[in-house]
Design an enzyme around this catalytic site. Structure first.
Site, short mmCIF file in Angstrom:
data_model
loop_
_atom_site.label_atom_id
_atom_site.label_comp_id
_atom_site.label_asym_id
_atom_site.label_seq_id
_atom_site.Cartn_x
_atom_site.Cartn_y
_atom_site.Cartn_z
N THR A 95 -7.66 -66.22 41.74
CA THR A 95 -8.45 -65.09 41.85
C THR A 95 -9.83 -65.13 41.21
OG1 THR A 95 -7.31 -64.17 40.13
CG2 THR A 95 -6.44 -63.73 42.36
N ASN B 73 -5.56 -71.96 33.80
CA ASN B 73 -4.13 -71.50 34.66
C ASN B 73 -4.36 -69.83 34.90
OD1 ASN B 73 -2.68 -73.81 35.68
ND2 ASN B 73 -3.26 -74.28 33.29
N THR C 181 2.62 -81.84 39.88
CA THR C 181 1.67 -81.85 40.69
C THR C 181 0.96 -83.05 40.51
OG1 THR C 181 1.65 -79.45 40.72
CG2 THR C 181 -0.22 -80.40 41.79
N THR D 181 -7.54 -82.52 41.83
CA THR D 181 -7.78 -80.76 41.68
C THR D 181 -8.31 -80.44 40.49
OG1 THR D 181 -5.55 -80.96 41.13
CG2 THR D 181 -5.69 -80.47 43.49
N LYS E 53 -3.38 -88.70 40.67
CA LYS E 53 -4.17 -87.36 40.38
C LYS E 53 -3.12 -86.55 39.76
CE LYS E 53 -3.18 -83.89 41.55
NZ LYS E 53 -3.05 -82.35 41.95
#
Lengths: 390, 390
Positions: free
Chosen positions: B390, B385, B185, B151, B174
């Site tokens: 957006t 982050n 994550t 990611t 990952k």
């Protein structure tokens, strides 16, 4: 009832207190760095300090005094040096600081509380403190005191509330980095002339802290020197204990919010309100996890309504809930109601461009309620803390 | 004995495995985002996943399969979308993903494990996954698989170790943000052809994780989707179980360090080694607190040997110790030995300008040892982050 707390300048002290501050040359900036509080009468007190195992000598000595149950006559505070992790000389330097204040005021050394904040691991320049204290002038306002206890704070933190009959609660605090539940690099001193028995002060002060100062989180670090102290001269009667504790909580809550809003590098206060938790304690835990999530803090900085990070933080908080029944609102926009909702992301992002971002969570499980405060995570935080000592 | 793990490209798979990856259009960048692993024979497995209460449908379904004890034939992974907090459609979309992989491979759906990672709260574009799977080509190397599961990672994470007799352990992982003990994550998949009974795999895999993946911390956030899976085709004999577990731990440790080093915005790996703790577990807790302290992470970024922050983190970690007996060394410089030591701060700061900063702590209390890995906190972390969705 208590009137709303406000950020006042030149706040005058409750009856029975005097305060002052001076420059002792501890801060490299040459700013005010030594503060003194004097009780014209013996002061009742209640004390909560850091749970850090590397607690500084001031905390260890203060705790001993608290256990011995002696009344206080003074509090001496320095900023710029925490006198923590300073080895064998630490306790002696701390006692010397107390003794110098006792001498200045003509009171017994065991009635003098000490508090130090600033860099860790550098010997306290106690000679400078001893040299500066005799000329430190005392007066009736807290403004210079509030400035002198600041470290990386960008503004002094003051709040007050009044009770029917004229008793008052006045608070002063410092803190902006290393701020986390269980007391961080934070001082809070609440002063009152309300006539409340010391046993009641000791019993209920930790309860207020659980809902206020322990719900502030800036960076997840907890420090070696934090304390929150409630001091009473007892010179004024109060109509009832409830209105007194309302006033104390109002002031403590205002200071907690001021600390969060002035977090290192912060551009925004983050307020998280949780309801519907299994208990008030679980609501507070859940609120704190959201307020403290670095990913959510960074999203708030970027005006990004990335509510998934709120849900993830709730999930690892330890509070019980079912994601399919939870609801999340941001600045009044309901974004998640057991499933993602359609919403105007651009409008919600615009609504985040405020000095306060409010997250409301309903866990739909029980009656527990709680609040927590934090701030956004910015490049400023990194800059401040990458360049602190060298 | 296992040979040292290395960051290899085009790593070939152990016997009995095939892997591949393709572009399904889930990542907005158009990069590889769908990965498939196939077992030519039924695979034994061991599984550890996030403790987050908002765990994603893939984790919930995988856990059910694990409890049922079925052998696996495949693992399908997508990046770019976590399929977490997606409401009632989440579990159905996840099952559809498993079914599409099962159809592609001609195996039962209950032998297909799923893993999703990426943005939370956005419905999974499962039609794209179903459309892309039939043409996904399988082969004998892990490189494209490793790229497809990334990611915000800046590089793929691979490691391997070989056993006498030819059995191998190959790992791929990952993760770079939302990384914290109890799985963040982060995905880690370790593949082996070693013939080890499944009961042994299930029993010892969590122990390896406690010393490796759960000692990685990037930002204190733990996520909804993490998992670490050990898969064995059992096609090769091993001389003894100990050398197998050595190989597994070597690979897991290498991947853990690669994850920490590639933390979002990181410029440096922070390795914290604690000895002299009351137990190994307390040593790991203490090491993790230091590796995760935002203040210390920022200091490392600024090449600031501000060891007071290390002591403060040890103090709030929960591990027992006496500050007057602790010792702290940084890049080989002993800085604190119950009290601050004189040292050449400029030389120590220069020594911190490395890709790895090593903190060594001796709590001088017991025999407990532990290690943890983190990374420095930089403006880059904030930027990544604040601008993620957006």
């Amino acid at each position: 009832m208590a009137i709303a707390a406000a950020r006042l300048k030149n706040m005058h002290l409750p009856e029975g207190f005097q305060a002052g501050a001076t420059r002792a040359g501890i801060k490299p900036s040459g700013k005010l760095d030594l503060a003194l509080l004097f009780g014209e009468v013996p002061l009742r007190w209640a004390y909560v300090a850091t749970t850090n195992r590397a607690a500084a000598p001031c905390v260890l000595r203060d705790r001993d005094l608290y256990e011995q149950g002696s009344l206080l006559r003074a509090l001496v505070v320095n900023a710029g040096n925490a006198n923590a992790a300073t080895g064998e000389r630490g306790p002696g330097d701390n006692l010397r600081m107390a003794a110098s204040a006792a001498e200045r005021l003509g009171v017994p050394v065991e009635t003098v509380l000490t508090a130090s904040t600033g860099v860790i691991g550098v010997p306290l320049p106690v000679e400078r403190i001893a040299f500066a204290l005799p000329d430190l002038e005392l007066g009736s306002d807290l403004q210079r005191f509030a400035e002198a206890i600041m470290t990386t704070d960008t503004r002094p933190k003051l709040a007050e509330a009044s009770l029917p009959g004229g008793a008052r609660v006045v608070g002063v605090a410092k803190g902006s980095g290393m701020i986390h539940p269980n007391m961080a690099t934070m001082f809070a001193f609440l002063l009152t002339d309300a006539d409340i028995p010391e046993r009641a002060l000791r019993r209920r002060w930790p309860e207020v802290i659980a809902r206020t100062f322990n719900q502030v989180t800036v960076d997840g670090d907890t420090s070696t020197n934090d304390m929150a102290v409630l001091l009473s001269s007892g010179l004024k009667e109060v109509p009832d204990a409830d209105s007194f504790w309302d006033a104390v909580e109002t002031v403590a809550r205002s200071l907690a919010r001021q600390i969060a809003a002035d977090g290192e590098g912060a551009t925004k206060l983050i307020t998280v309100r949780v309801r519907g938790a299994a208990s008030d304690e679980e609501a507070r835990i859940a609120a704190r996890a959201v307020a403290g999530s670095p990913l959510w803090k960074a999203a708030v900085y970027g005006n990004d309504p990335n509510w998934g990070r709120v849900l993830a933080a709730l999930g690892y908080s330890g509070a019980r809930f079912h994601p399919e029944r939870a609801r999340i609102a941001l600045q009044g926009f309901l974004l998640y109601d057991g499933a993602p909702l359609e919403y105007d992301a651009a409008a919600c992002s615009r609504a985040m461009r405020k000095s306060e971002v409010i997250v409301e969570v309903d866990l739909s499980l029980g009656e527990g309620r709680g609040e927590a405060w934090g701030c956004d995570l910015t490049e400023g935080y990194v800059k401040i803390n990458a360049e602190y000592t060298t």
